[in-house]
Design an enzyme around this catalytic site. Structure first.
Site, PDB file in Angstrom:
ATOM      1  N   HIS A 513      32.074  -9.401  -1.052  1.00  0.00           N
ATOM      2  CA  HIS A 513      30.680  -9.830  -1.158  1.00  0.00           C
ATOM      3  C   HIS A 513      30.002  -9.177  -2.360  1.00  0.00           C
ATOM      4  CE1 HIS A 513      30.647 -10.708   3.467  1.00  0.00           C
ATOM      5  NE2 HIS A 513      31.407 -11.530   2.778  1.00  0.00           N
ATOM      6  N   TYR A 514      30.735  -9.046  -3.462  1.00  0.00           N
ATOM      7  CA  TYR A 514      30.144  -8.430  -4.644  1.00  0.00           C
ATOM      8  C   TYR A 514      29.173  -9.402  -5.309  1.00  0.00           C
ATOM      9  CZ  TYR A 514      34.485 -10.704  -6.155  1.00  0.00           C
ATOM     10  OH  TYR A 514      35.529 -11.583  -6.322  1.00  0.00           O
TER      11      TYR A 514
END
Length: 576
Positions: A513-514
Site C-alpha cells: 500500500h505504498y
C-alpha cells in the site's frame, strides 16, 4: 426438463463470459503492431488500477492511447485464480506479472507488470475510502459514490467467509466494535469487506473495466515501454506534446497529442512507478534550450519522489490443530487506536472456495506470507539477502506438515507518519528505482504497531478463535515462530512494549500500500495537473498523502473513473 439457474449462478456465468470476451478486446494489441507515429486526444502511460478505468471512460468521447509495459492478465491463468495468488508473487522471471524490488530499508516488495496493475497481483480486498478522506481530497461525494458503483458493478463481490475468518467474531469479542456487517464503507469497528475474487475464486481486475471502453475510441498496446515524454514550449513554459515508446523488439514508436486545448499526456504508473517517471522529467531551473522537447529532464519540482510512505505490516503465524481454508483478506477490524487487523490463511491449502482441490502450489509455500513471495518475517529487514531467503526456504522444507497448518493474523498501521523518498538509479524504465520508506521512524507508527500486536493476541486468545489454537497456547511462542529471536525473555502476558517494539521492527513487511512521490500540493494541483507544466496530469496512488481506507485499490479504480468523467466535462466545455 428445463434448466433453472439461480440468480447467483446466472451472474457467475455472465461474469465468466465477460472475462472470456475481455481476453479478445479488439482494441488490445501487442506494441509490435503499433504504428510508428500516431495522434491522440489523451495518451495514458500505464494500464494499471487507475489507467484502465480512466482510458475506458475517456474513450467515450475522445481518441485514447493506453500504453502498458506488461502483458495481458488473460494470458496468464495464475493471475485469475486465487489458488495461484502466491505463485505470481513468487515468480521473479523477467516476464512475471509481478516485478520484485527491495527497498533501502530491506523490505521486499512488488510492482505490477501487467494490464490491470496491482489488482492483478494483490490479495483482493475491496473497500472504499472514508468520508473524511473524500472531503480532504476535495472530491465531490456524489460523483465519488457514482464512480465507486461503476467499478463495483464489474469487479466487486461479497465474500463467503470460511472458518479462519472467525477472526471477525474474535475482533467483536475483544471490543473492536460496532459490528458493521458486510459493507464497502470505511467505518470504525469490525466489518466484512468486498473482494475482487468471485465465489469460484476467480479474480476480476481493473482490466475488466475496459469492457466499458468504446472500441472505436481507444488503442491499447501491450509490452510498450515508454522511454520519455516529449515537450514543446509556450514561451518558457513546457507543454506535454507526446511520448516515445519501444516495443518488445526494440522498435521506436512516437505518439503525439492532437491539436486542442483539452489534449493531455497522463502518466499513471502507480506508487513506485510514477515518481520514477516524473523524476526523469526534472530539470534545473533556467530557460530550456531549443531542442529541450527531446531532453530527458524538463523542470525542477523538488517534491518529486518525496513523501513516499508504505503502511508497515506485521503478522503473527498461528499453527492450527484444525484444517484451514485458502482465505485471503475478507474481514477487517478498524480500531480506534490506528491499526487495522485482518486475517489470511491457507498454509496447507486444505480446501478451495469452489469446494474442489486446486493444483498443488510450490512446496512449503505459506501463500501470502512466505520467502517465495518475498514476505519474510523470520529474518530482520537488513538481513534479507538472497542467501538469507534461500536459507529460509530450505528451513521451511524441513518443517513437519502439521506445523505448516494454520494462518496469519496481521495488523497494518494507519497513516503512516513515517516518510521516505524515491530516486532513479538510471533512465531504464524497466529497472527498479531506489526507494526508502523509513518504517517506524515516527514514534506514533511504532506505538500503533505495538497496540495492533496486542490486539492480535487478544483475538487469538478469544473463545471465537479457540478451535484454531492448541491447548495451553503461549503467545510468546507464536512470536518466536514468526521472529527468530528470544522475545519471551522480554515479553510477559499483557505485552512488554520493549519486546513488541522489537518485534515490529524486526518483522516489518509490506502489504503493498505504498503511496506518495507525486503528492497534491507538492507535484500536482487538486485536479492532478503537474505544477508548472501544461497538458500533463498524474492520476494514481502516487498523488495520495495517505492510503485511503484499509486498502487502496477500490479508491484508485474509483479515481480513474472519477477523473475521466471530470475531464470529459471539461473537454465538452472547451469544445463548446
Amino acid at each position: 426438463m428445463a434448466t433453472i439457474l439461480t440468480v447467483a449462478s446466472f451472474f457467475a456465468l455472465v461474469c465468466i463470459s465477460q472475462q472470456a470476451r475481455a481476453a479478445n478486446y479488439t482494441f488490445m494489441k501487442d506494441a509490435v503492431h503499433a504504428p510508428r507515429t500516431g495522434f491522440y486526444d489523451y495518451i495514458i502511460v500505464g494500464g494499471g488500477t487507475a489507467g484502465c478505468p480512466l482510458a475506458a471512460t475517456l474513450s467515450a468521447r475522445a481518441r485514447v492511447l493506453l500504453l502498458e509495459r506488461g502483458g495481458s492478465p488473460y494470458e496468464d491463468a495464475r493471475v485469475l485464480n486465487m489458488a495461484h495468488f502466491s505463485d505470481v508473487l513468487a515468480d521473479t522471471s523477467a516476464s512475471s506479472p509481478s516485478q520484485r524490488f527491495v527497498s533501502e530499508d530491506g523490505v521486499i516488495n512488488s510492482r505490477p507488470r501487467v494490464l490491470g496493475g496491482g489488482s492483478c497481483i494483490n490479495a483482493g480486498f475491496f473497500t472504499r475510502a472514508g468520508a473524511g478522506y473524500v472531503r480532504a481530497a476535495g472530491w465531490d461525494p456524489r460523483e465519488v459514490r457514482a464512480a465507486y458503483r461503476w467499478v463495483e458493478d464489474v469487479v466487486a463481490f461479497r465474500p463467503a467467509l470460511g472458518p479462519w475468518q472467525a477472526v471477525r467474531m474474535g475482533l467483536l469479542e475483544t471490543g473492536v466494535l460496532p459490528d458493521n456487517g458486510a459493507t464497502y464503507d470505511h467505518i470504525p469497528g469490525t466489518k466484512v469487506g468486498g473482494s475482487i475474487f468471485d465465489a469460484d475464486g476467480r479474480r476480476h481486475t481493473a482490466a475488466d473495466l475496459l469492457r466499458y471502453a468504446n472500441p472505436d475510441g481507444i488503442d491499447l498496446y501491450l509490452r510498450a515501454r515508454v522511454a520519455k515524454i516529449l515537450f514543446r514550449f509556450k514561451g518558457t513554459k513546457p507543454v506535454a506534446d507526446g511520448v516515445v515508446y519501444y516495443d518488445s523488439r526494440g522498435n521506436t514508436h512516437e505518439a503525439y497529442l492532437s491539436p486542442g486545448a483539452a489534449s493531455e499526456v497522463i502518466p499513471v504508473g502507480g506508487g513506485a512507478g510514477q515518481p520514477a517517471a516524473a523524476d526523469a522529467q526534472r530539470h534545473r531551473p533556467g530557460r530550456p534550450p531549443p531542442l529541450a522537447r527531446h531532453r530527458n529532464v524538463i523542470l525542477d519540482l523538488p517534491g518529486v519522489g518525496q513523501g513516499m510512505s508504505d503502511n508497515p505490516m506485521n503478522a503473527i503465524y498461528v499453527p492450527s490443530p484444525s484444517p484451514v481454508e485458502v482465505s485471503l483478506i475478507q474481514v477487517v477490524g478498524i480500531t480506534r487506536f490506528g491499526s487495522y487487523i485482518e486475517g489470511a490463511s491457507g498454509a496447507n491449502w486444505n480446501s478451495h472456495p469452489s469446494g474442489t482441490q486446486p493444483p498443488p502450489p510450490p512446496p512449503r509455500n505459506f501463500g501470502m506470507f512466505s520467502p517465495q513471495t518475498g514476505q519474510l518475517a523470520t529474518v530482520p529487514p537488513k538481513e534479507r539477502t538472497p542467501e538469507a531467503i534461500a536459507r529460509a526456504v530450505e528451513a521451511m522444507s524441513q518443517v513437519p506438515d502439521a506445523a505448516l497448518r494454520g494462518g496469519f493474523i496481521l495488523e497494518k498501521v494507519l497513516g503512516p507518519q513515517s516518510v521516505g523518498q524515491l530516486a532513479l538509479r538510471n533512465l531504464n524504465p524497466d529497472d527498479n528505482p531506489s526507494v526508502r520508506f523509513n518504517y517506524f521512524a515516527h514514534p506514533d507508527d511504532l506505538r500503533r504497531c505495538v497496540a495492533g500486536i496486542a490486539a492480535i493476541e487478544r483475538v487469538i486468545r478469544s473463545r471465537a478463535f479457540s478451535r484454531f489454537t492448541y491447548q495451553n497456547f503461549a503467545f510468546p511462542a507464536a512470536l518466536n515462530v514468526t521472529a527468530e529471536f528470544p522475545v519471551n525473555t522480554l515479553y510477559r502476558r499483557g505485552g512488554d512494549p520493549r519486546a513488541l517494539e522489537r518485534f515490529c521492527r524486526d518483522t516489518v513487511m509490506t502489504i503493498w500500500h505504498y503511496h506518495g512521490g507525486c503528492q497534491v500540493g507538492r507535484v500536482v494541483d487538486r485536479d492532478y495537473r503537474v505544477l508548472g507544466v501544461d497538458a500533463l496530469r498524474v492520476i494514481d496512488g502516487s498523488t495520495f498523502n495517505a492510503s485511503p481506507g484499509t486498502n487502496p485499490q477500490a479508491t484508485v479504480m474509483m479515481l480513474g473513473r472519477y477523473m475521466g468523467v471530470k475531464l470529459l466535462k471539461e473537454r465538452m466545455l472547451l469544445e463548446g
